[in-house]
Write an enzyme that holds these catalytic residues in place. Structure first.
Site, PDB file in Angstrom:
ATOM      1  N   HIS A 203       0.729  -1.060  -0.119  1.00 60.63           N
ATOM      2  CA  HIS A 203       0.353   0.000   0.348  1.00 60.63           C
ATOM      3  C   HIS A 203       0.798   1.298  -0.261  1.00 60.63           C
ATOM      4  O   HIS A 203       1.810   1.214   0.523  1.00 60.63           O
ATOM      5  CB  HIS A 203      -1.161  -0.191   1.273  1.00 60.63           C
ATOM      6  N   GLU A 206       1.607   3.558   3.250  1.00 60.29           N
ATOM      7  CA  GLU A 206       2.600   2.927   4.192  1.00 60.29           C
ATOM      8  C   GLU A 206       3.521   2.809   4.337  1.00 60.29           C
ATOM      9  O   GLU A 206       4.574   1.424   4.359  1.00 60.29           O
ATOM     10  CB  GLU A 206       1.563   1.527   4.344  1.00 60.29           C
ATOM     11  N   GLU A 400       0.579  -5.050  10.694  1.00 54.52           N
ATOM     12  CA  GLU A 400       0.590  -3.911  10.678  1.00 54.52           C
ATOM     13  C   GLU A 400       1.173  -2.905  11.814  1.00 54.52           C
ATOM     14  O   GLU A 400       0.919  -3.379  13.387  1.00 54.52           O
ATOM     15  CB  GLU A 400      -1.169  -3.565  11.166  1.00 54.52           C
TER      16      GLU A 400
END
Ligand code: 0X9
Ligand code: ZN
Length: 439
Positions: A203, A206, A400
């Site tokens: 992504h 990020e 994450e």
């Protein structure tokens, strides 16, 4: 993004560079981890701040962007999954609601589909409030070119251990670079030792995921003479791909002002940009937690593996049947996630489930992140880890990273890198036989 003042800071090595391709104008450098961290921390000279009031300028740039930041009532993962399908790009999860970005077109349809929008603000209003830290202040992050320079420097300075090659090109033609660490096998040739794969930046926005993967590589080579690390370099086949989506990452920062871009840079037929690369793999492709609408933030693409970046991973992985474990870094939420992501179920095989749970728990302890099955957060199909495990039996995790926004500032880098190096090393410690975690 930082312009590394490489010549002034690092030792230039004039010979001995080993690159697999595209290296004619390469500038090999020897980077010490201490020096790099000093640069990252801002202790070494950086270009002067231009003094531009960037928060205002950055926000102004978003005036024409039609996306909204919304908070929507959502009490459980089923509603969250449905919201992903409606095009919401979930960034934050609360007890009874979720928040994230959504296009104006998708937002308009929410009430008729039974969703309750609790608050909304344009991305411009959101940016004005949230751009506390400016892109200039984030200069310590590595853009695509700087990432390449670090990778080339590592390969040049450690030719006995490191080699660099491209696994394919992006939509806009950028190379997707892979650093391989292995004391006996180099370049793209298949390996025979147990393999571990680390990926960042599926992504675009990020950026911390690039830092973690890249600085992990720097750290490993800086510690190549420590007995434990030496053993991994001798007995394992380690691959690090810090930027799977360099087009998107560059687009996100191109103007010096963040754009909250998530997807790749595919021009869609409806003139919108991008496919969500973490919805483009072919495990249960686009059946839940992803959108078929090109403009949506969670657009899965016209078909599974329609995009060159996942295609490159698809060509890379089966050519390396020695791969045993994998980590895909994302941000943010402080989580260690494992399959299934694309269905609301546990992994069937009890031993594999045990490995996922045990490895997740161990990496959770080392990072301070919460380990959980990905679909307990929400169901999302076409995701990287599911594809790795379902097709190749690779223990594929998603981290994450920490932080409370996509742009957490440069101060977070050291801590995030340090914690995640520990978990990445743990992954190496079990790569030879992940089932040993059951014993
Ligand atoms: O939605 C994603 O692709 C990942 N989160 S992010 O905020 N980085 O976009 C999470 C993927 C993990 N899968 C599931 N939770 N199902
Ligand atoms: Zn992500």
């Amino acid at each position: 993004m930082k312009r590394l003042v490489l010549a002034a800071v690092f030792t230039i090595i004039l010979s001995g560079a080993v690159y697999a391709s595209d290296t004619a104008d390469a500038k090999p450098v020897n980077i010490s981890f201490a020096q790099l961290l000093a640069q990252v921390k801002g202790e070494l000279p950086r270009p002067p701040d231009t003094g531009e009031p960037l928060s205002v300028a950055a926000a102004e740039d978003l005036k024409k962007d039609s996306r909204y930041w919304v908070t929507i009532q959502a009490g459980d993962k089923y509603v969250r999954t449905a919201l992903l399908e409606a095009g919401l790009d979930i960034a934050e999860i609360g007890d009874k609601s979720v928040s994230g970005f959504i296009t104006a077109a998708d937002l308009d349809k929410l009430p008729e589909n039974g969703f309750t929008v609790q608050s909304r603000q344009t991305i411009y209003e959101y940016a004005k409030k949230h751009l506390k830290d400016f892109p200039a202040a984030d200069a310590r992050y590595h853009n695509y070119q700087e990432t390449i320079e670090v990778l080339q420097g590592l390969a040049a300075a450690n030719p006995e251990l490191a080699s660099l090659f491209s696994i394919g090109r992006t939509t806009e033609g950028r190379e997707i670079w892979c650093l391989r660490l292995n004391s006996t096998q180099k370049g793209p040739a298949p390996g025979s030792k147990p393999g571990a794969l680390y990926m960042g930046t599926h992504h675009a926005r990020e950026h911390l995921s690039n830092e973690v993967a890249l600085l992990y590589a720097v750290w490993l080579l800086e510690h190549k003479n420590d007995p434990e690390i030496r053993k991994y370099l001798d007995t394992l086949d380690i691959y690090i791909i810090p930027m799977v989506n360099p087009d998107g990452a560059e687009y996100d920062i191109r103007t010096g002002k963040y754009r909250w871009h998530r997807k790749n840079m595919r021009p869609n037929p409806d003139k919108s940009i991008g496919v969500d690369l973490n919805r483009n793999y072919d495990f249960l492709w686009c059946t839940q937690g992803a959108s078929h609408s090109p403009g949506s933030e969670t657009y899965c693409g016209p078909s599974a593996f329609s995009e060159p970046e996942p295609q490159a991973i698809k060509a890379f992985v089966p050519a390396r049947p020695n791969l045993k474990v994998a980590m895909s870094y994302h941000s943010y939420s402080s989580l260690i996630l494992y399959p299934w992501a694309g269905k609301d179920a546990e992994v069937d095989n009890a031993r594999d489930r045990g490995v996922f749970t045990a490895m997740g728990a161990a990496m959770g302890k080392l990072t301070g992140y919460r380990p959980q099955r990905a679909s307990d957060l929400y169901v999302a199909t076409g995701e990287t880890g599911d594809w790795l495990y379902s097709n190749y039996g690779i223990f594929g995790f998603t981290t994450e990273l920490e932080g409370r926004s996509f742009y957490p500032g440069a101060d977070i880098i050291d801590r995030a890198v340090a914690g995640n190096i520990k978990a990445a090393l743990y992954m190496l410690s079990v790569a030879d036989d992940p089932y040993k975690v059951l014993r």
